[in-house]
Design a protein around this motif. Sequence first.
Motif, PDB file in Angstrom:
ATOM      1  N   UNK A   7       0.838  -1.385  -0.221  1.00  0.00           N
ATOM      2  CA  UNK A   7       0.060  -0.086   0.168  1.00  0.00           C
ATOM      3  C   UNK A   7       0.846   1.266  -0.058  1.00  0.00           C
ATOM      4  N   UNK A   8       1.941   1.125   0.689  1.00  0.00           N
ATOM      5  CA  UNK A   8       2.972   2.452   0.794  1.00  0.00           C
ATOM      6  C   UNK A   8       3.566   2.539  -0.505  1.00  0.00           C
ATOM      7  N   UNK A   9       3.927   1.268  -1.219  1.00  0.00           N
ATOM      8  CA  UNK A   9       4.353   1.589  -2.731  1.00  0.00           C
ATOM      9  C   UNK A   9       3.396   2.044  -3.463  1.00  0.00           C
ATOM     10  N   UNK A  10       2.146   1.794  -3.534  1.00  0.00           N
ATOM     11  CA  UNK A  10       1.139   2.092  -4.387  1.00  0.00           C
ATOM     12  C   UNK A  10       1.053   3.788  -4.249  1.00  0.00           C
ATOM     13  N   UNK A  11       0.997   4.197  -3.052  1.00  0.00           N
ATOM     14  CA  UNK A  11       0.939   5.622  -2.422  1.00  0.00           C
ATOM     15  C   UNK A  11       2.110   6.366  -3.214  1.00  0.00           C
ATOM     16  N   UNK A  12       3.358   5.863  -3.221  1.00  0.00           N
ATOM     17  CA  UNK A  12       4.440   6.450  -3.419  1.00  0.00           C
ATOM     18  C   UNK A  12       4.668   6.616  -4.933  1.00  0.00           C
ATOM     19  N   UNK A  13       3.949   5.746  -5.668  1.00  0.00           N
ATOM     20  CA  UNK A  13       3.887   5.648  -7.185  1.00  0.00           C
ATOM     21  C   UNK A  13       2.555   6.572  -7.629  1.00  0.00           C
ATOM     22  N   UNK A 268       7.187  12.076 -18.038  1.00  0.00           N
ATOM     23  CA  UNK A 268       7.932  10.717 -18.173  1.00  0.00           C
ATOM     24  C   UNK A 268       8.121  10.249 -16.672  1.00  0.00           C
ATOM     25  N   UNK A 269       8.388  10.870 -15.829  1.00  0.00           N
ATOM     26  CA  UNK A 269       8.867  10.133 -14.512  1.00  0.00           C
ATOM     27  C   UNK A 269       7.451   9.718 -13.487  1.00  0.00           C
ATOM     28  N   UNK A 270       6.483  10.433 -13.870  1.00  0.00           N
ATOM     29  CA  UNK A 270       5.295  10.156 -13.454  1.00  0.00           C
ATOM     30  C   UNK A 270       4.909   8.720 -13.833  1.00  0.00           C
ATOM     31  N   UNK A 276       5.567   1.075 -14.850  1.00  0.00           N
ATOM     32  CA  UNK A 276       6.687   0.241 -14.663  1.00  0.00           C
ATOM     33  C   UNK A 276       6.810  -0.265 -13.211  1.00  0.00           C
ATOM     34  N   UNK A 277       7.905  -1.472 -12.998  1.00  0.00           N
ATOM     35  CA  UNK A 277       8.080  -1.772 -11.820  1.00  0.00           C
ATOM     36  C   UNK A 277       9.720  -1.183 -11.378  1.00  0.00           C
ATOM     37  N   UNK A 278       9.920  -0.137 -12.196  1.00  0.00           N
ATOM     38  CA  UNK A 278      11.316   0.390 -11.801  1.00  0.00           C
ATOM     39  C   UNK A 278      11.340   0.977 -10.497  1.00  0.00           C
ATOM     40  N   UNK A 279      12.451   0.521  -9.494  1.00  0.00           N
ATOM     41  CA  UNK A 279      12.448   1.176  -8.091  1.00  0.00           C
ATOM     42  C   UNK A 279      12.329   2.469  -8.237  1.00  0.00           C
ATOM     43  N   UNK A 280      11.387   2.889  -7.196  1.00  0.00           N
ATOM     44  CA  UNK A 280      11.105   4.276  -6.979  1.00  0.00           C
ATOM     45  C   UNK A 280      12.228   5.238  -6.693  1.00  0.00           C
TER      46      UNK A 280
END
Length: 427
Positions: A7-13, A268-270, A276-280
């Motif tokens: 969930x935190x990952x989704x928030x950060x993305x 681009x970065x958004x 993608x699954x690239x590290x944040x």
Amino acid sequence: MNKMDLINELHQRNLIFHITNKNKLKELIKNKCISLYCGFDPTGESLHVGHLLPLITLKRFQILGHKPIVLIGGATSLIGDPSFKTKERLLQSDNLIDKWTLKISQQVSFFLDFNCNFNSALILNNNSWFKKINVLSFLRDVGKHFSINTMINREAVKQRIKRLDQGISFTEFSYNLLQAYDFFILNQKNQVSLQIGGSDQWGNISSGMHLIHRTSKKEVYGLTLPLLIQSNGIKFGKTESGTVWLDPKKTTPYKFYQFWMNIEDSNVYRFLKLFTFMNIDEVNQREKNKYKNNQIIFDKSLLAKYITRLVHGDENLSAAERITNILFFKNIEDIKESDLEQLKKDGIPAIEVYKIKDLQEALVFSSLAKSRTQAKNMIISNSISINTKKIVNKNHIINNNDKLFDKFTLLSRGKKNHCLIYWKNKI
């Protein structure tokens, strides 16, 4: 990344627009693998790039051990979701919906793993339960749990009711109950505890949670993703020439690749975070260096490659890159006939001809020049190429040596203006 970070990952993305009981959902995901679903109504023969976000989000859950379910709305598509639509959808026949259902099911299968034991993905069709239901039973067992007052006050419905030219039919109004029932059935039969969808689906998802709570007292969850709108106010995935489809027959891999190459720099970065699954941290670092040595151009290419490979595979990505190299870097040695067929379909302007007198006439006929005089001046000024080779003879006659695979000629004015001539034989 482990399950407790999702969930935190989704928030950060920036992938979460709405979420219910975030802390409880985080705890649930931390302690067990859940089943979740997203619905796709087959209202056409192909999904488009606007559907990528929920598909990739389902994949994020599956990678961490959760079970994704894709629900094809074989029944609900016969009605049409009114959510934030300005007018009622054109109703389609059962046979056409069945045909579209099959095509969309095949498209979805490329994104998820359907053979990974306990969390293998599933594709279900809500027509399998709606075709068995009795209308009186549905009104009695489902309809009684919903207040008309609440339903009318949903924003998507209010917008339609206020329009003098387009109200809302009872058919569309009932859609909310049907989608709520989907969540109820999936919770009962497949232990689904989370529904995801676009932010325009929040009202429908909320209704499903309400129905489950009223009938079984179970707590389930909803999560919506942002709808992507371009700076011109148009929904992401739509261009001046139309929608960008996932079906390569409707949008060629080259045009699909170019769609991503031509996104605004501000996205681009958004988009690297969203799609993608690239590290944040890596994405953030790339963004900091975006103006060093044209890093942003490389990163845009990285995004285009990733998404094109995901949707169309390595072979079609290679074709898209070959065509790009031809048009922008004049590297025509590795061209294939199938690449030119892509260009003829939707890559660049194309014309079909039986016979052309000379290069000047070809330039006029292809709209690269307005007149023979202008065409002649363009040739003299060294701005015209045939198959990436400069032509300086103002009286050049196009011959068989100018025809690739005996039927294509790539005509160019400068670096960015092209037309593909397709030579047809008279019957």
